[in-house]
Write an enzyme that holds these catalytic residues in place. Structure first.
Site, PDB file in Angstrom:
ATOM      1  CE1 TYR A   1      -3.319  -2.929   0.642  1.00  0.00           C
ATOM      2  CE2 TYR A   1      -4.321  -0.701   1.359  1.00  0.00           C
ATOM      3  CZ  TYR A   1      -4.569  -2.033   1.045  1.00  0.00           C
ATOM      4  OH  TYR A   1      -5.941  -2.911   1.225  1.00  0.00           O
TER       5      TYR A   1
ATOM      6  CE  LYS B   1       1.691 -17.562  -2.638  1.00  0.00           C
ATOM      7  NZ  LYS B   1       0.194 -19.234  -2.847  1.00  0.00           N
TER       8      LYS B   1
ATOM      9  CG  ASP C   1      -2.450 -20.343  -1.322  1.00  0.00           C
ATOM     10  OD1 ASP C   1      -2.083 -20.152  -0.837  1.00  0.00           O
ATOM     11  OD2 ASP C   1      -1.957 -20.753  -2.427  1.00  0.00           O
TER      12      ASP C   1
ATOM     13  CG  ASP D   1      -8.094  -4.560   1.900  1.00  0.00           C
ATOM     14  OD1 ASP D   1      -9.096  -3.937   2.699  1.00  0.00           O
ATOM     15  OD2 ASP D   1      -7.772  -4.190   0.585  1.00  0.00           O
TER      16      ASP D   1
ATOM     17  CG  ASP E   1     -13.346  -6.923   2.918  1.00  0.00           C
ATOM     18  OD1 ASP E   1     -12.993  -5.881   3.619  1.00  0.00           O
ATOM     19  OD2 ASP E   1     -14.465  -6.258   1.667  1.00  0.00           O
TER      20      ASP E   1
END
Ligand code: IPM
Ligand code: MG
Length: 364
Positions: free
Chosen positions: A142, A189, A221, A245, A249
């Site tokens: 970001y 990751k 994942d 982020d 959600d």
């Protein structure tokens, strides 16, 4: 206690929901003998319209001079075609970076009254879900170096982390795990990314200070899959800005509604914290008295808890919200498949009425 709270209504439903949170904060002040002074901050699309940029320096200054800030939401289709530097979302990044609130706490708790709104099977949900996501908020992709080539056909964003940036998040993850179920999962990751491998090295080092906490790692994942397959395996999750982020959600959906989830963005404790619902600006229902104000009201509770150390006051808000739900009151988003029954019972309410109900139950 007397404190100054910066209000950043922002765009879309932001002003609708912040207004209700303010009513609740005022009711708390009255009940417990505090005084809140409010300052108003224009940010996001509202600031683009008024000042030509998403976060003018003096607006950030108002936040920095306050004891805490409460934000509604920013963004909307009206500003979608602007260059990325001028988009409303930049205001959010500017606030987070400018206020140095490097950790974003996103509790994903399933309200037992809303169990029906959870899309997962009963046997997966069991007696409920309670996950705390600790998301890194002022670093990573970001904020990393980015660019677009002159011909516009190549573009890049960089995921870059330093040891101190990771350490303060991971340490916070361990600290919260200690006060909960003593399980911390670092989501990354690391099979591909160097930055993720650094997250793991740092976590291994910090772990030595928390021998009682069970530390685990999951690739993003797999973690996304596990969150719907077996969410109860999670207690505290610590992760990077972008993975946090995405996971938050997803977590909001399994708890029932994104209209219920609050968040706290905090730094090293020397400056004001930033509190906001995790939902967006929902421009289609803005100003229509349809938005669920509970996530913002619960964010105000987090503000009292984390910035002002007012645990009883925070609990009073949360208990009032719970009691309102116990009595069957619902906004459209949390009425779900029961909407006809709720309506028939006269308990389908709008933004304002939901805010009033929380105030009423708080004063009971
Ligand atoms: C969030 C939002 C923001 C983010 C957007 C609006 C910039 O999705 O708070 O989760 O990506 O951080
Ligand atoms: Mg998001």
């Amino acid at each position: 206690m007397e404190k100054t709270i910066a209000l950043i209504p922002g765009d879309g439903i932001g002003p609708d929901v912040v207004a209700e949170a303010v009513n609740v904060l005022d009711a708390v002040a009255k009940k417990f003998g505090h005084k809140w002074n409010y300052t108003n901050v224009v940010a996001g699309g509202a600031a683009i319209d008024k000042f030509g940029k998403p976060l003018p320096e003096e607006q950030l200054e108002i936040c920095l001079k306050s004891d805490a800030a409460l934000l509604g939401a920013v963004g909307g289709p009206k500003w979608d075609n602007l260059a990325s530097e001028l988009r409303p979302e930049k205001a959010l990044l500017g606030l987070r970076g400018g206020m140095k609130v490097f950790a974003n706490l996103r509790p994903a708790v399933m309200w037992k009254q809303l169990k029906d709104a959870c899309p997962l099977k009963d046997e997966i949900v069991g007696d409920g879900l309670d996950i705390l996501i600790v998301r890194e908020l002022t670093g990573g992709i970001y904020f990393g170096e980015r660019g677009t080539s002159a011909d516009g056909n190549t573009a890049w964003d960089t995921e870059k982390y330093t040891r101190p940036e990771i350490e303060r998040i991971v340490r916070m993850g361990f600290e919260y795990a200690m006060s909960r179920q003593k399980r911390l999962c670092v989501v990354d990751k690391a099979n591909i990314l160097n930055s993720s491998q650094l997250w793991r090295r740092v976590a291994e080092d910090v772990k030595k200070d928390y021998p009682e906490v069970a530390l685990s790692y999951l690739y993003i994942d797999n973690a996304s899959m596990q969150l719907v397959r077996n969410p109860r395996q999670f207690d505290v999750i610590a992760t990077s800005n972008m993975f946090g982020d995405i996971m938050s959600d997803e977590a909001s959906q399994i708890t029932g509604s994104i209209g219920m989830l609050a968040s706290a963005s905090i730094g090293d404790g020397t400056g004001p914290g930033l509190y906001e619902p995790i939902h967006g600006s929902a421009p289609d229902i803005a100003g229509k008295d349809l938005a669920n104000p509970l996530a913002t009201i619960l964010s105000a509770a987090m503000l009292l808890r984390y910035s002002f150390k007012l645990e009883d006051e925070a609990k009073a808000i949360e208990n009032a919200v719970s009691a309102v739900l116990d009595d069957g009151w619902r906004t459209g988003d949390i009425a779900g498949s029961h909407i006809d029954e709720v309506k028939a019972a006269g308990k389908l309410v709008g933004t304002k009425k939901m805010g009033q109900l929380v105030v009423e139950y708080l004063n009971k």
